[in-house]
Design a protein around this motif. Structure first.
Motif, PDB file in Angstrom:
ATOM      1  N   MET A   1      45.861 -21.402  -7.560  1.00  0.00           N
ATOM      2  CA  MET A   1      47.125 -22.087  -7.218  1.00  0.00           C
ATOM      3  C   MET A   1      47.438 -23.178  -8.242  1.00  0.00           C
ATOM      4  O   MET A   1      48.593 -23.429  -8.565  1.00  0.00           O
ATOM      5  CB  MET A   1      47.059 -22.723  -5.832  1.00  0.00           C
ATOM      6  CG  MET A   1      47.065 -21.732  -4.686  1.00  0.00           C
ATOM      7  SD  MET A   1      45.414 -21.256  -4.220  1.00  0.00           S
ATOM      8  CE  MET A   1      44.844 -22.692  -3.348  1.00  0.00           C
TER       9      MET A   1
ATOM     10  N   LEU B   1      50.965 -33.183  -5.340  1.00  0.00           N
ATOM     11  CA  LEU B   1      50.272 -31.971  -4.900  1.00  0.00           C
ATOM     12  C   LEU B   1      50.365 -30.874  -5.968  1.00  0.00           C
ATOM     13  O   LEU B   1      49.410 -30.149  -6.233  1.00  0.00           O
ATOM     14  CB  LEU B   1      50.887 -31.445  -3.600  1.00  0.00           C
ATOM     15  CG  LEU B   1      50.437 -32.122  -2.303  1.00  0.00           C
ATOM     16  CD1 LEU B   1      51.457 -31.883  -1.200  1.00  0.00           C
ATOM     17  CD2 LEU B   1      49.061 -31.603  -1.870  1.00  0.00           C
TER      18      LEU B   1
ATOM     19  N   GLY C   1      46.948 -27.723   8.231  1.00  0.00           N
ATOM     20  CA  GLY C   1      47.032 -29.185   8.332  1.00  0.00           C
ATOM     21  C   GLY C   1      48.038 -29.804   7.374  1.00  0.00           C
ATOM     22  O   GLY C   1      48.022 -31.021   7.154  1.00  0.00           O
TER      23      GLY C   1
ATOM     24  N   THR D   1      39.996 -32.241   0.633  1.00  0.00           N
ATOM     25  CA  THR D   1      41.316 -31.978   0.072  1.00  0.00           C
ATOM     26  C   THR D   1      42.204 -33.223   0.116  1.00  0.00           C
ATOM     27  O   THR D   1      42.803 -33.611  -0.890  1.00  0.00           O
ATOM     28  CB  THR D   1      42.002 -30.880   0.904  1.00  0.00           C
ATOM     29  OG1 THR D   1      41.830 -31.213   2.283  1.00  0.00           O
ATOM     30  CG2 THR D   1      41.419 -29.520   0.629  1.00  0.00           C
TER      31      THR D   1
ATOM     32  N   LEU E   1      41.581 -35.704  15.924  1.00  0.00           N
ATOM     33  CA  LEU E   1      42.261 -34.405  16.024  1.00  0.00           C
ATOM     34  C   LEU E   1      41.387 -33.376  16.745  1.00  0.00           C
ATOM     35  O   LEU E   1      41.849 -32.616  17.591  1.00  0.00           O
ATOM     36  CB  LEU E   1      42.586 -33.926  14.604  1.00  0.00           C
ATOM     37  CG  LEU E   1      43.136 -32.533  14.432  1.00  0.00           C
ATOM     38  CD1 LEU E   1      44.647 -32.589  14.445  1.00  0.00           C
ATOM     39  CD2 LEU E   1      42.664 -31.925  13.132  1.00  0.00           C
TER      40      LEU E   1
ATOM     41  N   THR F   1      41.895 -19.932  -4.334  1.00  0.00           N
ATOM     42  CA  THR F   1      41.388 -19.268  -3.136  1.00  0.00           C
ATOM     43  C   THR F   1      41.058 -17.831  -3.511  1.00  0.00           C
ATOM     44  O   THR F   1      41.239 -17.431  -4.664  1.00  0.00           O
ATOM     45  CB  THR F   1      42.405 -19.354  -1.977  1.00  0.00           C
ATOM     46  OG1 THR F   1      41.796 -18.800  -0.812  1.00  0.00           O
ATOM     47  CG2 THR F   1      43.691 -18.598  -2.260  1.00  0.00           C
TER      48      THR F   1
ATOM     49  N   PHE G   1      49.304 -25.801  -0.817  1.00  0.00           N
ATOM     50  CA  PHE G   1      48.824 -25.534   0.548  1.00  0.00           C
ATOM     51  C   PHE G   1      48.678 -24.027   0.797  1.00  0.00           C
ATOM     52  O   PHE G   1      48.609 -23.588   1.944  1.00  0.00           O
ATOM     53  CB  PHE G   1      49.791 -26.110   1.585  1.00  0.00           C
ATOM     54  CG  PHE G   1      49.788 -27.619   1.671  1.00  0.00           C
ATOM     55  CD1 PHE G   1      48.622 -28.313   1.976  1.00  0.00           C
ATOM     56  CD2 PHE G   1      50.959 -28.343   1.458  1.00  0.00           C
ATOM     57  CE1 PHE G   1      48.619 -29.698   2.066  1.00  0.00           C
ATOM     58  CE2 PHE G   1      50.971 -29.733   1.547  1.00  0.00           C
ATOM     59  CZ  PHE G   1      49.793 -30.417   1.851  1.00  0.00           C
ATOM     60  N   GLY G   2      48.633 -23.247  -0.268  1.00  0.00           N
ATOM     61  CA  GLY G   2      48.535 -21.803  -0.107  1.00  0.00           C
ATOM     62  C   GLY G   2      49.888 -21.201   0.233  1.00  0.00           C
ATOM     63  O   GLY G   2      50.947 -21.822   0.007  1.00  0.00           O
TER      64      GLY G   2
HETATM   65  C1  HEM Z   1      46.011 -32.372   0.650  1.00  0.00           C
HETATM   66  C2  HEM Z   1      45.395 -31.828   1.660  1.00  0.00           C
HETATM   67  C3  HEM Z   1      45.179 -30.346   1.852  1.00  0.00           C
HETATM   68  C4  HEM Z   1      45.239 -29.328   0.931  1.00  0.00           C
HETATM   69  C5  HEM Z   1      45.538 -29.407  -0.554  1.00  0.00           C
HETATM   70  C6  HEM Z   1      44.956 -28.102   1.655  1.00  0.00           C
HETATM   71  C7  HEM Z   1      44.953 -26.844   1.088  1.00  0.00           C
HETATM   72  C8  HEM Z   1      44.843 -25.669   1.793  1.00  0.00           C
HETATM   73  C9  HEM Z   1      45.009 -24.344   1.232  1.00  0.00           C
HETATM   74  C10 HEM Z   1      45.288 -24.038  -0.214  1.00  0.00           C
HETATM   75  C11 HEM Z   1      44.844 -23.446   2.233  1.00  0.00           C
HETATM   76  C12 HEM Z   1      44.985 -21.920   2.144  1.00  0.00           C
HETATM   77  C13 HEM Z   1      43.668 -21.273   1.822  1.00  0.00           C
HETATM   78  C14 HEM Z   1      43.811 -19.789   1.650  1.00  0.00           C
HETATM   79  O1  HEM Z   1      44.896 -19.216   1.776  1.00  0.00           O
HETATM   80  O2  HEM Z   1      42.789 -19.165   1.344  1.00  0.00           O
HETATM   81  C15 HEM Z   1      44.536 -24.202   3.425  1.00  0.00           C
HETATM   82  C16 HEM Z   1      44.258 -23.643   4.657  1.00  0.00           C
HETATM   83  C17 HEM Z   1      43.818 -24.387   5.727  1.00  0.00           C
HETATM   84  N1  HEM Z   1      43.821 -25.748   5.851  1.00  0.00           N
HETATM   85 FE1  HEM Z   1      44.370 -27.079   4.457  1.00  0.00          FE
HETATM   86  N2  HEM Z   1      44.718 -28.401   2.970  1.00  0.00           N
HETATM   87  C18 HEM Z   1      44.852 -29.771   3.140  1.00  0.00           C
HETATM   88  C19 HEM Z   1      44.726 -30.481   4.317  1.00  0.00           C
HETATM   89  C20 HEM Z   1      44.326 -29.943   5.503  1.00  0.00           C
HETATM   90  C21 HEM Z   1      44.148 -30.686   6.737  1.00  0.00           C
HETATM   91  C22 HEM Z   1      44.422 -32.177   6.912  1.00  0.00           C
HETATM   92  C23 HEM Z   1      43.658 -29.795   7.656  1.00  0.00           C
HETATM   93  C24 HEM Z   1      43.258 -29.992   9.074  1.00  0.00           C
HETATM   94  C25 HEM Z   1      43.734 -30.898   9.880  1.00  0.00           C
HETATM   95  C26 HEM Z   1      43.587 -28.496   7.015  1.00  0.00           C
HETATM   96  C27 HEM Z   1      43.155 -27.339   7.617  1.00  0.00           C
HETATM   97  C28 HEM Z   1      43.312 -26.089   7.085  1.00  0.00           C
HETATM   98  C29 HEM Z   1      42.956 -24.863   7.803  1.00  0.00           C
HETATM   99  C30 HEM Z   1      42.348 -24.766   9.208  1.00  0.00           C
HETATM  100  C31 HEM Z   1      43.278 -23.800   6.950  1.00  0.00           C
HETATM  101  C32 HEM Z   1      43.091 -22.304   7.221  1.00  0.00           C
HETATM  102  C33 HEM Z   1      44.381 -21.723   7.753  1.00  0.00           C
HETATM  103  C34 HEM Z   1      44.261 -20.237   7.970  1.00  0.00           C
HETATM  104  O3  HEM Z   1      43.348 -19.578   7.431  1.00  0.00           O
HETATM  105  O4  HEM Z   1      45.127 -19.686   8.665  1.00  0.00           O
HETATM  106  N3  HEM Z   1      44.003 -28.633   5.706  1.00  0.00           N
HETATM  107  N4  HEM Z   1      44.567 -25.554   3.140  1.00  0.00           N
END
Ligand code: HEM
Length: 258
Positions: free
Chosen positions: A171, A137, A208, A100, A6, A146, A199-200
């Protein structure tokens, strides 16, 4: 390996990326348990920064497809990301996608092994996989909380939060809220109306999520097909990380297909 593809870095670096992600993840909610690890975490951030800086320089000479390239090229109203911003976003994406997803698969598998009737249901009705992943989830939320800093005095839920104060949103607790989910502590792989917070939410909703869902659907579909799957340890150990809920290891046994 998926993350390396990726980002657009060599696949053979995947073990190094995974090791950095695991060390970096300790920063998210763990220092009270392991203050002596701080130096390791800081070194890891410096190493990752160096690695991605080299990757960017390399891409300037010979571009390859992937997120790093897209971030380097991105332009909004004539404004581009600085090299440090590309690096920071690359690190967040790499780390965000590893622990995650690993924990979703590990915690979800443990949950299914502990409820054999649910494992059987998934095996007999593979078409419920999408809602099963959503329920796993919700039920065993991999990213537990968060935080935000309040921009201005705000009243929320009858409480005054002052400008500059930190707020933690758990969460995992919201996902078991009885006012939102009926019978929240039971696992229902076909649960309807399952708008969980794993996932927020809103502006920073997980970038992602679609990839994580796809990876989890593939993993659980394959795992549900295994015969007589069992946990091969009496004392499973959870990581001492308040932010990322996951096991240190999940040894299993299963019967090989005849
Ligand atoms: C089961 C898998 C995953 C869970 C539970 C998860 C959970 C989360 C959560 C809760 C947030 C929000 C955080 C916030 O609001 O402070 C977040 C943001 C994010 N996640 Fe995931 N995530 C997962 C998989 C992934 C994958 C596979 C990627 C990348 C390919 C990824 C990349 C990101 C990024 C870059 C953000 C920041 C987005 C932003 O700030 O605009 N995540 N994730």
């Amino acid at each position: 390996m998926v993350t390396a593809g990726l980002l657009g870095v060599p696949l053979e670096d995947h073990r190094q990326l995974k090791a950095w992600s695991a060390t970096f993840a300790e920063m998210l909610g763990n220092f009270q348990h392991n203050p002596d690890r701080i130096n390791d975490v800081l070194r890891c951030v410096a190493d990752m920064t160096g690695y991605f800086r080299d990757a960017i320089r390399e891409q300037e000479r010979c571009p390859r497809d992937g997120l790093i390239r897209s971030l380097m090229d991105a332009e909004v109203d004539g404004s581009r990301l600085s090299e440090d911003e590309v690096i920071a976003n690359t690190i967040v994406t790499m780390v965000g996608g590893q622990e995650t997803t690993t924990n979703l698969i590990g915690n979800g598998l443990l949950t299914l092994i502990r409820t054999p009737e649910k494992m059987r249901q998934l095996r007999e009705q593979p078409e419920i996989i999408a809602s099963a992943v959503e329920e796993l989830l919700r039920f065993e939320t991999p990213s537990q909380h968060t935080a935000r800093i309040c921009k201005e005095d705000t009243v929320m839920g009858g409480k005054l939060i002052r400008k500059g104060e930190a707020v933690m949103a758990v969460m995992a607790a919201g996902n078991r809220d009885p006012e939102r989910f009926s019978d929240p502590d039971s696992l229902d792989l076909t649960r309807a109306d399952n708008r969980h917070l794993a996932f927020g939410w809103a502006a920073h909703f997980c970038f992602g999520a679609a990839l994580a869902r796809m990876e989890a659907r593939i993993a659980f579909t394959a795992l549900a097909r295994l015969d007589d799957i069992r946990v091969a340890s009496d004392d499973l150990e959870w990581r001492t990380n308040s932010g990322l809920r996951g096991l240190k290891a999940l040894p299993i046994t299963f019967k090989a297909a005849a």
